[in-house]
Design a protein around this motif. Structure first.
Motif, PDB file in Angstrom:
ATOM      1  N   GLU A 106       2.144 -11.644  -9.407  1.00 45.07           N
ATOM      2  CA  GLU A 106       1.654 -10.217  -8.444  1.00 45.07           C
ATOM      3  C   GLU A 106       0.091 -10.449  -7.978  1.00 45.07           C
ATOM      4  OE1 GLU A 106       2.094  -7.095 -11.196  1.00 45.07           O
ATOM      5  OE2 GLU A 106       4.018  -6.586 -10.666  1.00 45.07           O
ATOM      6  N   ILE A 107      -0.207 -10.069  -7.102  1.00 47.73           N
ATOM      7  CA  ILE A 107      -1.712 -10.096  -6.763  1.00 47.73           C
ATOM      8  C   ILE A 107      -2.214  -8.762  -6.571  1.00 47.73           C
ATOM      9  CG2 ILE A 107      -1.932 -12.376  -5.908  1.00 47.73           C
ATOM     10  CD1 ILE A 107      -1.800 -11.412  -3.083  1.00 47.73           C
ATOM     11  N   LYS A 108      -3.237  -8.212  -6.683  1.00 44.54           N
ATOM     12  CA  LYS A 108      -3.742  -6.935  -6.374  1.00 44.54           C
ATOM     13  C   LYS A 108      -4.420  -6.832  -4.832  1.00 44.54           C
ATOM     14  CE  LYS A 108      -5.475  -6.306 -10.730  1.00 44.54           C
ATOM     15  NZ  LYS A 108      -6.541  -6.166 -11.888  1.00 44.54           N
ATOM     16  N   ALA A 109      -3.915  -5.556  -4.265  1.00 42.57           N
ATOM     17  CA  ALA A 109      -4.100  -5.371  -2.976  1.00 42.57           C
ATOM     18  C   ALA A 109      -4.850  -3.802  -2.862  1.00 42.57           C
ATOM     19  CB  ALA A 109      -3.132  -5.420  -2.180  1.00 42.57           C
ATOM     20  N   ARG A 110      -5.473  -3.376  -1.828  1.00 44.70           N
ATOM     21  CA  ARG A 110      -6.111  -2.310  -1.700  1.00 44.70           C
ATOM     22  C   ARG A 110      -6.012  -1.602  -0.035  1.00 44.70           C
ATOM     23  NH1 ARG A 110     -11.015  -3.293  -3.307  1.00 44.70           N
ATOM     24  NH2 ARG A 110     -10.409  -2.707  -5.515  1.00 44.70           N
ATOM     25  N   ALA A 111      -5.687  -0.706   0.120  1.00 44.80           N
ATOM     26  CA  ALA A 111      -5.669  -0.086   1.379  1.00 44.80           C
ATOM     27  C   ALA A 111      -6.681   0.958   1.799  1.00 44.80           C
ATOM     28  CB  ALA A 111      -4.506   0.778   1.823  1.00 44.80           C
ATOM     29  N   SER A 112      -7.409   0.799   2.951  1.00 46.36           N
ATOM     30  CA  SER A 112      -8.493   1.834   3.222  1.00 46.36           C
ATOM     31  C   SER A 112      -8.573   2.093   4.630  1.00 46.36           C
ATOM     32  CB  SER A 112      -9.968   1.187   2.816  1.00 46.36           C
ATOM     33  OG  SER A 112     -10.071   0.023   3.355  1.00 46.36           O
ATOM     34  N   PHE A 113      -9.167   3.156   4.971  1.00 49.60           N
ATOM     35  CA  PHE A 113      -9.228   3.351   6.773  1.00 49.60           C
ATOM     36  C   PHE A 113     -10.806   3.689   6.863  1.00 49.60           C
ATOM     37  CE2 PHE A 113      -8.384   7.649   4.578  1.00 49.60           C
ATOM     38  CZ  PHE A 113      -9.220   8.431   5.231  1.00 49.60           C
ATOM     39  N   GLY A 114     -11.013   3.704   8.403  1.00 47.59           N
ATOM     40  CA  GLY A 114     -12.200   4.030   8.655  1.00 47.59           C
ATOM     41  C   GLY A 114     -12.081   5.370   9.820  1.00 47.59           C
ATOM     42  N   LEU A 115     -12.825   6.235   9.289  1.00 46.96           N
ATOM     43  CA  LEU A 115     -12.789   7.540  10.201  1.00 46.96           C
ATOM     44  C   LEU A 115     -13.505   7.184  11.529  1.00 46.96           C
ATOM     45  CD1 LEU A 115     -13.169  10.612   7.690  1.00 46.96           C
ATOM     46  CD2 LEU A 115     -11.293  10.072   9.377  1.00 46.96           C
TER      47      LEU A 115
END
Length: 172
Positions: A106-115
């Motif tokens: 496994e590897i770690k991931a992250r989701a984000s958004f820009g308003l």
């Protein structure tokens, strides 16, 4: 005599045409017609089908161990209709795990958004995590930047092809 008959016939035809063009009304009546148009609540979104990133050597002096991909998420909703877009990530930071099918590593991931574009990144998760994207429809397409970052601990990951599926849901 024939001339008088033609003149009389022409005059009579002209008089009838004028009467038809300007009829004399005996009375009037007014009624009201009700007109209704119903607009159903409508929202749709467009998300990237596939996000692909290549980790590994970039050149002789630099190795890419963590990488981000920025894609557009579009939402089109009725004017003034509030909506929420959620991603099923593990926590309020938008974290999730990607797995190599062959090795289960496994590897770690992250989701984000820009308003308001990439300069204002926020974690992308769920309403329960207080990290959902919430906004109000404008009646036109609204574009939000989304960022997926992989190998967030920036270690040299095991060789493999890491994948994950995330569900994105819009509620309105």
């Amino acid at each position: 005599m024939l001339k008088n008959k033609i003149t009389t016939a022409t005059g009579l035809a002209f008089g009838l045409a004028m009467a038809a063009a300007n009829p004399a009304f005996a009375a009037t009546e007014t009624q009201t017609m009700n007109i209704t148009a119903v607009q159903a609540a409508v929202c749709k979104m467009g998300i990237p089908d596939d996000v692909f990133m290549q980790l590994g050597e970039k050149d002789e002096n630099s190795v890419i161990v963590a990488l981000s991909a920025i894609q557009d998420l579009t939402v089109t909703c009725n004017k003034d209709l509030p909506y929420t877009v959620e991603m099923d990530t593990a926590d309020a930071s938008g974290n999730f795990v990607m797995t190599d099918a062959a090795t289960s590593k496994e590897i770690k991931a992250r989701a984000s958004f820009g308003l308001s574009g990439p300069s204002n990144w926020q974690p992308f998760s769920t309403t329960a995590n207080n990290a959902a994207l919430t906004s109000v429809g404008t009646g036109a397409e609204q574009v939000f930047s989304t960022r997926i970052t992989v190998n967030t601990d920036a270690t040299y990951a095991a060789v493999g092809t890491y994948t994950a599926e995330r569900q994105i849901t819009i509620s309105y």
